[in-house]
Design an enzyme around this catalytic site. Sequence first.
Site, short mmCIF file in Angstrom:
data_model
loop_
_atom_site.label_atom_id
_atom_site.label_comp_id
_atom_site.label_asym_id
_atom_site.label_seq_id
_atom_site.Cartn_x
_atom_site.Cartn_y
_atom_site.Cartn_z
N GLU A 250 -1.96 -5.82 0.71
CA GLU A 250 -1.95 -4.91 1.86
C GLU A 250 -0.56 -5.03 2.47
O GLU A 250 -0.25 -6.05 3.08
CB GLU A 250 -3.03 -5.30 2.88
CG GLU A 250 -4.44 -5.24 2.32
CD GLU A 250 -4.89 -3.84 1.93
OE1 GLU A 250 -4.29 -2.86 2.38
OE2 GLU A 250 -5.84 -3.73 1.13
N CYS A 284 1.46 -2.66 10.90
CA CYS A 284 1.72 -1.98 9.62
C CYS A 284 1.51 -0.48 9.79
O CYS A 284 2.11 0.32 9.08
CB CYS A 284 0.80 -2.53 8.53
SG CYS A 284 -0.94 -2.48 8.96
P1 NAD Z 1 5.86 -11.64 5.26
O1 NAD Z 1 5.77 -10.94 3.96
O2 NAD Z 1 7.17 -12.20 5.67
O3 NAD Z 1 4.83 -12.88 5.31
C1 NAD Z 1 3.46 -12.73 5.10
C2 NAD Z 1 2.86 -14.05 4.64
O4 NAD Z 1 3.41 -14.38 3.37
C3 NAD Z 1 3.19 -15.22 5.55
O5 NAD Z 1 2.06 -16.06 5.62
C4 NAD Z 1 4.34 -15.90 4.84
O6 NAD Z 1 4.45 -17.27 5.14
C5 NAD Z 1 3.94 -15.70 3.40
N1 NAD Z 1 5.08 -15.74 2.45
C6 NAD Z 1 6.36 -15.39 2.68
N2 NAD Z 1 7.10 -15.58 1.56
C7 NAD Z 1 6.25 -16.04 0.61
C8 NAD Z 1 6.40 -16.43 -0.75
N3 NAD Z 1 7.59 -16.36 -1.37
N4 NAD Z 1 5.32 -16.86 -1.41
C9 NAD Z 1 4.11 -16.92 -0.82
N5 NAD Z 1 3.91 -16.58 0.48
C10 NAD Z 1 4.96 -16.13 1.17
O7 NAD Z 1 5.32 -10.62 6.33
P2 NAD Z 1 5.23 -10.78 7.91
O8 NAD Z 1 6.60 -10.67 8.48
O9 NAD Z 1 4.39 -11.95 8.26
O10 NAD Z 1 4.37 -9.49 8.28
C11 NAD Z 1 4.92 -8.22 8.42
C12 NAD Z 1 4.55 -7.33 7.26
O11 NAD Z 1 3.15 -7.34 7.05
C13 NAD Z 1 4.93 -5.89 7.49
O12 NAD Z 1 5.50 -5.37 6.31
C14 NAD Z 1 3.60 -5.22 7.77
O13 NAD Z 1 3.59 -3.84 7.53
C15 NAD Z 1 2.69 -5.99 6.89
N6 NAD Z 1 1.29 -5.87 7.29
C16 NAD Z 1 0.46 -5.10 6.52
C17 NAD Z 1 -0.86 -4.92 6.89
C18 NAD Z 1 -1.79 -4.07 6.05
O14 NAD Z 1 -2.99 -4.17 6.21
N7 NAD Z 1 -1.28 -3.23 5.16
C19 NAD Z 1 -1.35 -5.54 8.04
C20 NAD Z 1 -0.49 -6.32 8.79
C21 NAD Z 1 0.84 -6.48 8.42
#
Ligand code: NAD
Length: 475
Positions: A250, A284
């Site tokens: 997502e 998002c």
């Molecule tokens: P992010 O991708 O930086 O991090 C998300 C999660 O992934 C965190 O727990 C982080 O620690 C982990 N992570 C980061 N790098 C990783 C790696 N290399 N391996 C494994 N895990 C890793 O995102 P964010 O800044 O926390 O959130 C913002 C993003 O989330 C935006 O793009 C937003 O649109 C999206 N989002 C989507 C939805 C949806 O339902 N589509 C809902 C909420 C947020």
Amino acid sequence: MIPDEVPNLVAGEERPPAGGAWLEKLRPADGTSLCRIARSGAADAETAVAAAREAQPAWAAQTPVDRGNLVREIAELLRDRRDEASELVAAETGKTLELARGEVDAAVEMGFFVAGEGRRSYGRTTTASMPHRTVLTLRRPVGVAALLISFNTPLPNIAWKTFPSIFCGNGSVLKPSEHTPLSAWWFGRLCHECGLPPGVLNVVHGLGPEVGMPLVEDPRVDLVSFTGSSATGRTIAEATGRRLAKTVMELGGKNALVVCDDADLGRAVEWTVASAFSNAGQRCAAASRIVVFDAVYEEFRRLLVEAVDRLDPIGPVISEASLERVLAAVTAARAAGATVLRGGERVGENGWHLAPTVVEGATPGAPLSREELFGPVAALYRVPGLAEAITLTNDSAYGLTAAIHTASVHRAMLFAEQVAAGVVVVNAGTHGSEPHMGFGGVGQSGTGWREAGVEALDVYSETQYVNLVVDPGLA
Ligand code: NAD
């Protein structure tokens, strides 16, 4: 109530990280220290997965009704402790208590919806092509699920994954965002208070590459369910692709809100402000591209700017890095010829507050028009009519949500039919779905799965086809 140190939760026990390292978590509202969180690594991921693996078979052996009942109890306790939960969320995100309370309510509703599936989790019984046979489907747990989530709405993000995962009979390891550890720590405790068996839900804290990736790569993890940015999603999907694990993504959005010449402009402005700036734009589903018909463009822009000037403070973004990323994007857009009508600057010296920002004149190909900023920035575009509005809406790698403001049902239906988005909203904001409706996007916004709704059961369980010979003597 806020602990000095946030430990992991493994096999029902709170444990410090194996490597003994901790990360400092700051308050987005003022930049001061909030707590320290476990800086977990591969060893912590390993023990959490082992705990989930061990607990899963006995948990799966309980009936769906019993598992649903426990989910209901957790949701009820969450509702009873709404104030406590909201205070933690407000402290770790900087959002208002009012917003945090609404998010607790949304998480509770998700729990109630999932709990009801205990008595409503239907399979299919159908005809067989051979005589004396019955053909049906059963739902089976996937096994062990790694649940990796974003920071933006911590409790709903936890609820959308943990409730259906627990209900479907999986063992789970939750890896919350390093920016929002408290809600996950607290939620894990709540589950155990309600009698969730140790190991069914484990929580590991820390940085994505350090503890998230070992979870993703662990061959004992059957399902990786991720909510976060498309860039991280791609990295994770590459890792799970190598071992062909079930992977649910997502991801981000660059959502358009279209304002037609027959729209109620006052309403359209209200929804634009709510869609672009609530939660400081960290949704998002946030509307970041506001596409307005020529005929009403100037009037809409005037009303929007006035509404932005009247806005209460919108709360901080989650981190200094986020703030700098958003400011850099606006600065680059300005340098490329866009006009910043409002905002585009930091507010105050403490914490990570950005002014709600309205930009016009960015070209559709500019980075500001294409990249998700995850901050309070709305860009205005003008178009001659509906065809061009739909073309611009679809001119994006993302396809999460889209909204249209119009008095015409024909325009609304054409828009719904022709835009590439998982959610289409008519005469309101770009927002997520209700707990009983599937939510997800197309393109770079996801990999085709839907979370929430009965669709979530397809994520957290596998359907098994059973072919039953009714009378072996006749078959
Ligand atoms: P992010 O991708 O930086 O991090 C998300 C999660 O992934 C965190 O727990 C982080 O620690 C982990 N992570 C980061 N790098 C990783 C790696 N290399 N391996 C494994 N895990 C890793 O995102 P964010 O800044 O926390 O959130 C913002 C993003 O989330 C935006 O793009 C937003 O649109 C999206 N989002 C989507 C939805 C949806 O339902 N589509 C809902 C909420 C947020």
